[in-house]
Scaffold this active site. Structure first.
Site, PDB file in Angstrom:
ATOM      1  N   ASP A 182      34.551  43.906  44.561  1.00  0.00           N
ATOM      2  CA  ASP A 182      35.812  44.333  43.960  1.00  0.00           C
ATOM      3  C   ASP A 182      36.993  43.963  44.860  1.00  0.00           C
ATOM      4  O   ASP A 182      36.870  43.946  46.080  1.00  0.00           O
ATOM      5  CB  ASP A 182      35.768  45.854  43.767  1.00  0.00           C
ATOM      6  CG  ASP A 182      36.751  46.334  42.719  1.00  0.00           C
ATOM      7  OD1 ASP A 182      37.306  45.492  41.997  1.00  0.00           O
ATOM      8  OD2 ASP A 182      36.973  47.551  42.629  1.00  0.00           O
ATOM      9  N   ASN A 230      34.751  43.400  30.965  1.00  0.00           N
ATOM     10  CA  ASN A 230      35.603  42.273  31.359  1.00  0.00           C
ATOM     11  C   ASN A 230      35.755  41.242  30.243  1.00  0.00           C
ATOM     12  O   ASN A 230      36.710  40.454  30.243  1.00  0.00           O
ATOM     13  CB  ASN A 230      35.033  41.562  32.587  1.00  0.00           C
ATOM     14  CG  ASN A 230      35.097  42.387  33.857  1.00  0.00           C
ATOM     15  OD1 ASN A 230      34.291  42.199  34.762  1.00  0.00           O
ATOM     16  ND2 ASN A 230      36.045  43.321  33.932  1.00  0.00           N
TER      17      ASN A 230
END
Length: 264
Positions: free
Chosen positions: A42, A91
């Site tokens: 991340d 996503n």
């Protein structure tokens, strides 16, 4: 700062860093180490913003290049399995101008990790059928190229969501029961934890011992929901491209000092 002093200061800083890194590595000698590490990579877009880059995909590219270095660190410690979360099912709802470059970067990464000079065996985990056909083909091609390799198992989690995985596993089990002639009630009675586990994406692999998340976020966001029931978690403030070997060794040291009782 005087330019003449800047180089010695940097050199001293690098020397101290290497000394500390070696000390951390020594502290792990004889300690229990993770067989399987899961990583939530991340902070790539945040890193790009912090670096003053206008294209967030530059952050994804830097993050992809960093993955090979991370795998090398895992190899050095004798880790047997690594699972890297590259793309979630959520996503896929990103705008096309964000999603398409990211998919291309993931394809390139899979291709590089499957090169003949790489020792790792790749496995794609996730709902790949949600991807455009050309990306499905590229990822499956990378996996097939490494099928005969005997190095560390590297799972690339693409189009992955923990809830989706569990739903897919239950669906697969029920279809298996139906194919064997079982009725609905009979199939429902046969469901248990082991039967679902057999149908998960990474069946046959040990559950992750250690899960690392970078960028300072302290949540699991659906990553390995089933498999991480007794995993140890380590949250690091660094964005993924800035995640250093010393950060990795700290995570492993933290794991080694924990008393894992598995609920007993």
């Amino acid at each position: 700062m005087d330019p003449g002093l800047q180089l010695p200061v940097v050199a001293i800083s690098n020397l101290l860093y290497r000394i500390y890194e070696r000390r951390l590595a020594r502290e792990l000698t004889g300690q229990p180490l993770p067989r399987h590490i899961g990583v939530m990579v991340d902070g790539n877009r945040r890193w790009a913003r912090d670096m003053g880059l206008t294209d967030p995909n530059d952050g994804h590219r830097a993050g992809a290049k960093h993955i090979e270095r991370f795998l090398g660190w895992c190899d050095e410690l004798g880790v047997e399995h690594v699972t890297i979360w590259l793309l979630s099912t959520e996503n896929l709802s990103r705008p096309k101008d964000q999603l398409d470059p990211l998919l291309d970067i993931i394809d390139e990464l899979a291709g590089e990790l499957s090169d003949d000079d790489q020792p790792w065996q790749l496995r794609m985990v996730g709902a790949l059928d949600l991807l455009p056909e050309e990306h499905q083909a590229a990822l499956k091609r990378a996996q097939q190229r490494t099928a005969d390799k005997r190095g560390m198992q590297v799972n690339l989690a693409v189009c992955y969501g923990g809830q989706r995985e569990i739903a897919d596993a239950v669906r697969s089990f029920m279809l298996e029961q139906a194919a064997a002639g079982a009725g609905l009630e009979e199939a429902a009675e046969a469901i248990d934890a082991d039967s679902i586990a057999r149908h998960l994406y990474m069946t046959g692999q040990p559950d992750p011992d250690l899960v690392i998340r970078t960028s300072g976020e302290q949540r699991i966001s659906g990553f390995l929901l089933w498999q991480s029931a007794y995993s140890e978690f380590y949250f690091c403030d660094s964005n993924w491209p800035d995640f250093r070997r010393v950060d990795f060794l700290r995570a492993v040291r933290s794991f080694a000092t924990r008393d894992r009782r598995y609920g007993k």
